[in-house]
Design an enzyme around this catalytic site. Structure first.
Site, PDB file in Angstrom:
ATOM      1  N   ASN A 111     -10.057  -0.106  -0.689  1.00  0.00           N
ATOM      2  CA  ASN A 111      -8.597  -0.011  -0.597  1.00  0.00           C
ATOM      3  C   ASN A 111      -7.981  -0.589  -1.881  1.00  0.00           C
ATOM      4  OD1 ASN A 111      -5.891  -0.262  -0.036  1.00  0.00           O
ATOM      5  ND2 ASN A 111      -6.164  -1.175   1.986  1.00  0.00           N
TER       6      ASN A 111
ATOM      7  N   HIS B 201      -3.689   7.445   2.036  1.00  0.00           N
ATOM      8  CA  HIS B 201      -3.998   6.093   1.575  1.00  0.00           C
ATOM      9  C   HIS B 201      -5.431   5.773   2.004  1.00  0.00           C
ATOM     10  CE1 HIS B 201      -3.952   1.957   0.680  1.00  0.00           C
ATOM     11  NE2 HIS B 201      -3.806   1.535   1.920  1.00  0.00           N
TER      12      HIS B 201
ATOM     13  N   CYS C 124       0.817  -1.224   0.000  1.00  0.00           N
ATOM     14  CA  CYS C 124       0.000   0.000   0.000  1.00  0.00           C
ATOM     15  C   CYS C 124       0.848   1.270   0.000  1.00  0.00           C
ATOM     16  CB  CYS C 124      -0.958   0.003   1.180  1.00  0.00           C
ATOM     17  SG  CYS C 124      -2.134  -1.351   1.132  1.00  0.00           S
TER      18      CYS C 124
HETATM   19  O1  UT7 Z   1      -3.672  -0.675   3.645  1.00  0.00           O
HETATM   20  C1  UT7 Z   1      -3.503  -1.100   4.945  1.00  0.00           C
HETATM   21  C2  UT7 Z   1      -4.274  -2.334   5.049  1.00  0.00           C
HETATM   22  N1  UT7 Z   1      -5.340  -2.512   5.892  1.00  0.00           N
HETATM   23  C3  UT7 Z   1      -5.902  -1.670   6.770  1.00  0.00           C
HETATM   24  O2  UT7 Z   1      -5.571  -0.560   6.951  1.00  0.00           O
HETATM   25  C4  UT7 Z   1      -7.009  -2.256   7.565  1.00  0.00           C
HETATM   26  C5  UT7 Z   1      -6.845  -1.975   9.022  1.00  0.00           C
HETATM   27  N2  UT7 Z   1      -7.886  -2.558   9.826  1.00  0.00           N
HETATM   28  C6  UT7 Z   1      -9.186  -2.245   9.721  1.00  0.00           C
HETATM   29  O3  UT7 Z   1      -9.548  -1.425   8.914  1.00  0.00           O
HETATM   30  C7  UT7 Z   1     -10.165  -2.887  10.685  1.00  0.00           C
HETATM   31  O4  UT7 Z   1      -9.451  -3.587  11.665  1.00  0.00           O
HETATM   32  C8  UT7 Z   1     -11.167  -3.827   9.976  1.00  0.00           C
HETATM   33  C9  UT7 Z   1     -12.128  -3.019   9.134  1.00  0.00           C
HETATM   34  C10 UT7 Z   1     -10.418  -4.826   9.117  1.00  0.00           C
HETATM   35  C11 UT7 Z   1     -11.974  -4.605  11.015  1.00  0.00           C
HETATM   36  O5  UT7 Z   1     -12.634  -3.722  11.891  1.00  0.00           O
HETATM   37  P1  UT7 Z   1     -12.608  -4.014  13.464  1.00  0.00           P
HETATM   38  O6  UT7 Z   1     -13.439  -2.976  14.082  1.00  0.00           O
HETATM   39  O7  UT7 Z   1     -11.154  -4.102  13.868  1.00  0.00           O
HETATM   40  O8  UT7 Z   1     -13.334  -5.393  13.558  1.00  0.00           O
HETATM   41  P2  UT7 Z   1     -12.784  -6.831  14.053  1.00  0.00           P
HETATM   42  O9  UT7 Z   1     -11.833  -7.406  13.069  1.00  0.00           O
HETATM   43  O10 UT7 Z   1     -12.315  -6.721  15.456  1.00  0.00           O
HETATM   44  O11 UT7 Z   1     -14.139  -7.669  14.028  1.00  0.00           O
HETATM   45  C12 UT7 Z   1     -15.268  -7.307  14.817  1.00  0.00           C
HETATM   46  C13 UT7 Z   1     -16.391  -8.240  14.524  1.00  0.00           C
HETATM   47  C14 UT7 Z   1     -16.012  -9.709  14.653  1.00  0.00           C
HETATM   48  O12 UT7 Z   1     -17.104 -10.395  15.211  1.00  0.00           O
HETATM   49  P3  UT7 Z   1     -17.127 -10.805  16.768  1.00  0.00           P
HETATM   50  O13 UT7 Z   1     -15.924 -11.672  16.955  1.00  0.00           O
HETATM   51  O14 UT7 Z   1     -17.048  -9.511  17.498  1.00  0.00           O
HETATM   52  O15 UT7 Z   1     -18.429 -11.522  16.897  1.00  0.00           O
HETATM   53  C15 UT7 Z   1     -15.808 -10.139  13.222  1.00  0.00           C
HETATM   54  O16 UT7 Z   1     -16.048 -11.519  13.042  1.00  0.00           O
HETATM   55  O17 UT7 Z   1     -16.856  -8.068  13.178  1.00  0.00           O
HETATM   56  C16 UT7 Z   1     -16.866  -9.333  12.504  1.00  0.00           C
HETATM   57  N3  UT7 Z   1     -16.555  -9.122  11.100  1.00  0.00           N
HETATM   58  C17 UT7 Z   1     -17.501  -8.888  10.174  1.00  0.00           C
HETATM   59  N4  UT7 Z   1     -18.837  -8.808  10.243  1.00  0.00           N
HETATM   60  C18 UT7 Z   1     -19.509  -8.537   9.117  1.00  0.00           C
HETATM   61  C19 UT7 Z   1     -15.346  -9.093  10.492  1.00  0.00           C
HETATM   62  N5  UT7 Z   1     -15.483  -8.841   9.179  1.00  0.00           N
HETATM   63  C20 UT7 Z   1     -16.817  -8.711   8.956  1.00  0.00           C
HETATM   64  C21 UT7 Z   1     -17.577  -8.444   7.807  1.00  0.00           C
HETATM   65  N6  UT7 Z   1     -18.925  -8.350   7.936  1.00  0.00           N
HETATM   66  N7  UT7 Z   1     -17.006  -8.225   6.588  1.00  0.00           N
END
Ligand code: UT7
EC number: 2.3.1.180
Length: 321
Positions: free
Chosen positions: A278, A248, A114
């Site tokens: 992204n 980004h 990225c």
């Molecule tokens: O270019 C650089 C690359 N990447 C980034 O910059 C991404 C950086 N990270 C993020 O943007 C965030 O961490 C995410 C958007 C990937 C995730 O958001 P989060 O608030 O950190 O959520 P999480 O991974 O902690 O997941 C929370 C909940 C989980 O459920 P439980 O365990 O709380 O029941 C996940 O299973 O959300 C669930 N979950 C989803 N639900 C619906 C994860 N992905 C999804 C989804 N749809 N697509």
């Protein structure tokens, strides 16, 4: 007079097919509500079989050349930043060279995921200032849809495909136009937080994106705020001097948190993550092109670019357009 790299043209290209969160939710266990709330993403473009990193890069390059009023024969250097090259080799930059019909020049790829566009921009700037070429095409292009695990809802909803390009020209200037400073960083000990689980020398496969989202999020805000502070300090300016930040486009929450840390108002931040998701190395030049074409970024503006990604790698650049 100082020899600087001047931004003389921008261009971009997106795959024909646009996919909304609702359409995605038909084949992935997710919802529009979750994606918008956690990321700000509403749409992403997904490449069809005939659209590759190379073809998208070539289209973006053609638009950037037209905006610059230059032809392929003027270009002495082509750098493509990508983590999704058409082939392991030759470099996608040489494919772009062939597609746009540029004669013998320097052409190679940069792999910093990225942050790739920031790395490529910095390398091009150094090469232009030391006389390797007069005009350079610097391109970020990706087809991340090809390396997504469509069963992993934690990653597949986040990415999209696209390309952005800039033309830089080396000029002797008496004012403060051009790229004023760049800063790059890498911390390889975090490699397993965002990576692809395949490659030619390990598995012999292409592999899929794997990510510890929360950890990446935390590092992104800290590192991006820090590198923006560094690059501004390099040129003796502060956040108040910035006309536009082109960040980004990974997650609206990361963009908002970084801007808040620096005390930058949201009105000065270019946001496209809602439309494109992204697009990795393409995201900064794609957003830059949109903001130039819709008239937000104008000649004389002080613009700051920043990105963070797998590696970890991150970087920033400050330029007067
Ligand atoms: O270019 C650089 C690359 N990447 C980034 O910059 C991404 C950086 N990270 C993020 O943007 C965030 O961490 C995410 C958007 C990937 C995730 O958001 P989060 O608030 O950190 O959520 P999480 O991974 O902690 O997941 C929370 C909940 C989980 O459920 P439980 O365990 O709380 O029941 C996940 O299973 O959300 C669930 N979950 C989803 N639900 C619906 C994860 N992905 C999804 C989804 N749809 N697509």
């Amino acid at each position: 007079m100082t020899r600087r790299s001047i931004l003389v043209g921008t261009g971009s290209a997106l795959p024909r097919t646009r996919v909304s969160n609702d359409e995605l939710a038909k084949r992935v266990d997710t919802s529009d509500e979750w994606i918008v709330e956690r990321t700000g993403i509403r749409f992403r473009h997904i490449a069809e079989a005939d659209e590759t990193t190379g073809t998208l890069a070539a289209d973006a390059a053609r638009h950037a050349l037209a905006a610059a009023g230059l032809v392929p024969a003027d270009i002495g250097l082509i750098i493509v930043a990508t983590a999704t090259p058409d082939n392991t080799f030759p470099a996608t930059a040489t494919k772009v060279q062939a597609l746009i019909g540029a004669p013998d020049c320097i052409a190679f790829d940069v792999a910093a995921v990225c942050s790739g566009f920031l790395y490529a921009l910095s390398v091009a700037d150094s090469m232009l200032r030391t006389g390797a070429a007069k005009h350079a095409l610097v391109i970020g292009s990706e087809t991340f849809s090809r390396i997504l695990d469509w069963e992993d809802r934690g990653t597949c909803v986040l990415f999209g495909d696209g390309a952005g390009a800039v033309v830089l020209s080396a000029e002797e200037v008496a004012d403060d136009r051009g790229i004023l400073a760049t800063r790059l960083h890498a911390e390889g000990q975090y490699g397993d937080m965002l990576y692809v689980d395949g490659g030619p020398s390990t598995t012999g496969t292409v592999g899929h994106v794997r990510m510890q989202g929360r950890e990446v999020f935390r590092h992104a805000v800290t590192n991006l705020a820090a590198v923006l502070g560094e690059v501004l300090a390099d040129v003796g300016l502060s956040a108040a001097d910035i006309d536009w930040v082109v960040p980004h486009q990974a997650n609206k929450r990361i963009i908002d948190a970084t801007a808040k840390k620096l005390g930058l108002p949201a009105e000065r931040v270019v946001l496209t993550v809602d439309q494109h998701a992204n697009t990795s190395a393409a995201s900064v030049p794609l957003a830059l092109d949109l903001a130039v074409r819709d008239g937000r970024i104008r000649r004389g503006d002080l613009v700051v670019l920043e990105a963070m990604g797998g590696g970890f790698t991150w970087g920033a650049a400050v330029l007067r357009v």
